[in-house]
Design a protein around this motif. Structure first.
Motif, PDB file in Angstrom:
ATOM      1  N   UNK A  36      46.599  42.595  37.490  1.00  0.00           N
ATOM      2  CA  UNK A  36      46.635  41.189  37.885  1.00  0.00           C
ATOM      3  C   UNK A  36      46.229  40.326  36.697  1.00  0.00           C
ATOM      4  N   UNK A  37      47.198  39.580  36.172  1.00  0.00           N
ATOM      5  CA  UNK A  37      46.936  38.774  34.981  1.00  0.00           C
ATOM      6  C   UNK A  37      45.814  37.771  35.204  1.00  0.00           C
ATOM      7  N   UNK A  38      45.839  37.084  36.321  1.00  0.00           N
ATOM      8  CA  UNK A  38      44.883  35.998  36.558  1.00  0.00           C
ATOM      9  C   UNK A  38      43.442  36.490  36.586  1.00  0.00           C
ATOM     10  N   UNK A  39      43.231  37.702  37.081  1.00  0.00           N
ATOM     11  CA  UNK A  39      41.863  38.204  37.228  1.00  0.00           C
ATOM     12  C   UNK A  39      41.419  39.114  36.086  1.00  0.00           C
ATOM     13  N   UNK A  40      42.298  39.355  35.144  1.00  0.00           N
ATOM     14  CA  UNK A  40      41.947  40.198  33.997  1.00  0.00           C
ATOM     15  C   UNK A  40      41.285  39.345  32.914  1.00  0.00           C
ATOM     16  N   UNK A  81      44.284  33.486  22.396  1.00  0.00           N
ATOM     17  CA  UNK A  81      43.569  33.857  23.608  1.00  0.00           C
ATOM     18  C   UNK A  81      44.460  34.630  24.546  1.00  0.00           C
ATOM     19  N   UNK A  82      44.035  34.783  25.790  1.00  0.00           N
ATOM     20  CA  UNK A  82      44.763  35.583  26.772  1.00  0.00           C
ATOM     21  C   UNK A  82      46.150  35.018  27.030  1.00  0.00           C
ATOM     22  N   UNK A  83      46.256  33.697  27.211  1.00  0.00           N
ATOM     23  CA  UNK A  83      47.554  33.090  27.493  1.00  0.00           C
ATOM     24  C   UNK A  83      48.537  33.324  26.358  1.00  0.00           C
TER      25      UNK A  83
END
Length: 208
Positions: free
Chosen positions: A23-27, A49-51
């Motif tokens: 899950x991208x949002x919660x990683x 960053x992550x995005x």
């Protein structure tokens, strides 16, 4: 084929595999760094960053799709051979996975759908890129159909645009149904769908 040839590209591929299965949002970036076997500093060395890492990773998948499905083939390429190979869906995905090192990001369609839905929500500007790949794919099919008709291999009254769309729609629809049900019925049905389609457009006695 698109292969990793430096650290940045290798991070993109590893990250794509992580994002395809998590899950991208919660990683967190810590989770991602741990899964990739690097430090957060190593990620920040190449990405903001992550995005940024996520966008770069999915863009790599788009690059692969464009190479596989957007590349023009010569007009004299045998249409029946191309379609027979194309309708071997599972084999095509596996070949793509192995040759590009993208793994489950392409072999499991629900992973691919999740990646696209997530990245297009965050980066809607990529919608045009994805749409362009499908447009190229259909246009290439149209050109090959037209060339086959000119050679007398398929019926001259074939609606090239409609058939190209039908092939594309079946391909995506079969993968979507396979992802939802996990039965992957396309492994058996796709070749039969090809045979039925070919009978509709092929001439009985093609020119030698």
């Amino acid at each position: 084929m698109v292969r990793p040839n430096n650290t940045k590209e290798l991070l993109e591929i590893k990250a794509l595999q992580f994002f395809a299965e998590n899950d991208y949002e919660h990683a967190s970036l810590n989770d991602i760094a741990r899964a990739l076997g690097v430090t957060k500093g190593a990620i920040y060395h190449y990405f903001t960053g992550k995005d940024d890492l996520f966008k770069a990773s999915v863009t790599r998948l788009l690059d692969v799709m464009e190479e596989w499905f957007g590349t023009s083939l010569p007009d004299d390429y045998p249409l029946k051979t191309l379609l027979e190979e194309l309708f071997k869906i599972e084999e095509t995905l596996e070949n793509m996975s192995v040759s590009t090192s993208l793994g489950p990001a392409v072999t499991e369609y629900m992973n691919t759908m999740y990646l696209f839905l997530t990245v297009l929500k965050k980066f809607p500007e990529l919608t045009e890129r994805l749409d362009g790949i499908y447009v190229k794919f259909r246009k290439n099919l149209e050109n090959l159909l037209a060339a086959a008709a000119a050679r007398g291999d398929i019926r001259a009254d074939t609606d090239f645009e409609a058939v190209a769309y039908e092939i594309t729609a079946f391909y995506e629809g079969a993968l979507l149904l396979g992802g939802f049900s996990q039965k992957k019925e396309y492994a058996d049905l796709a070749p039969r769908v090809f045979e039925a389609m070919w009978k509709q457009i092929a001439v009985e006695n093609p020119k030698e």
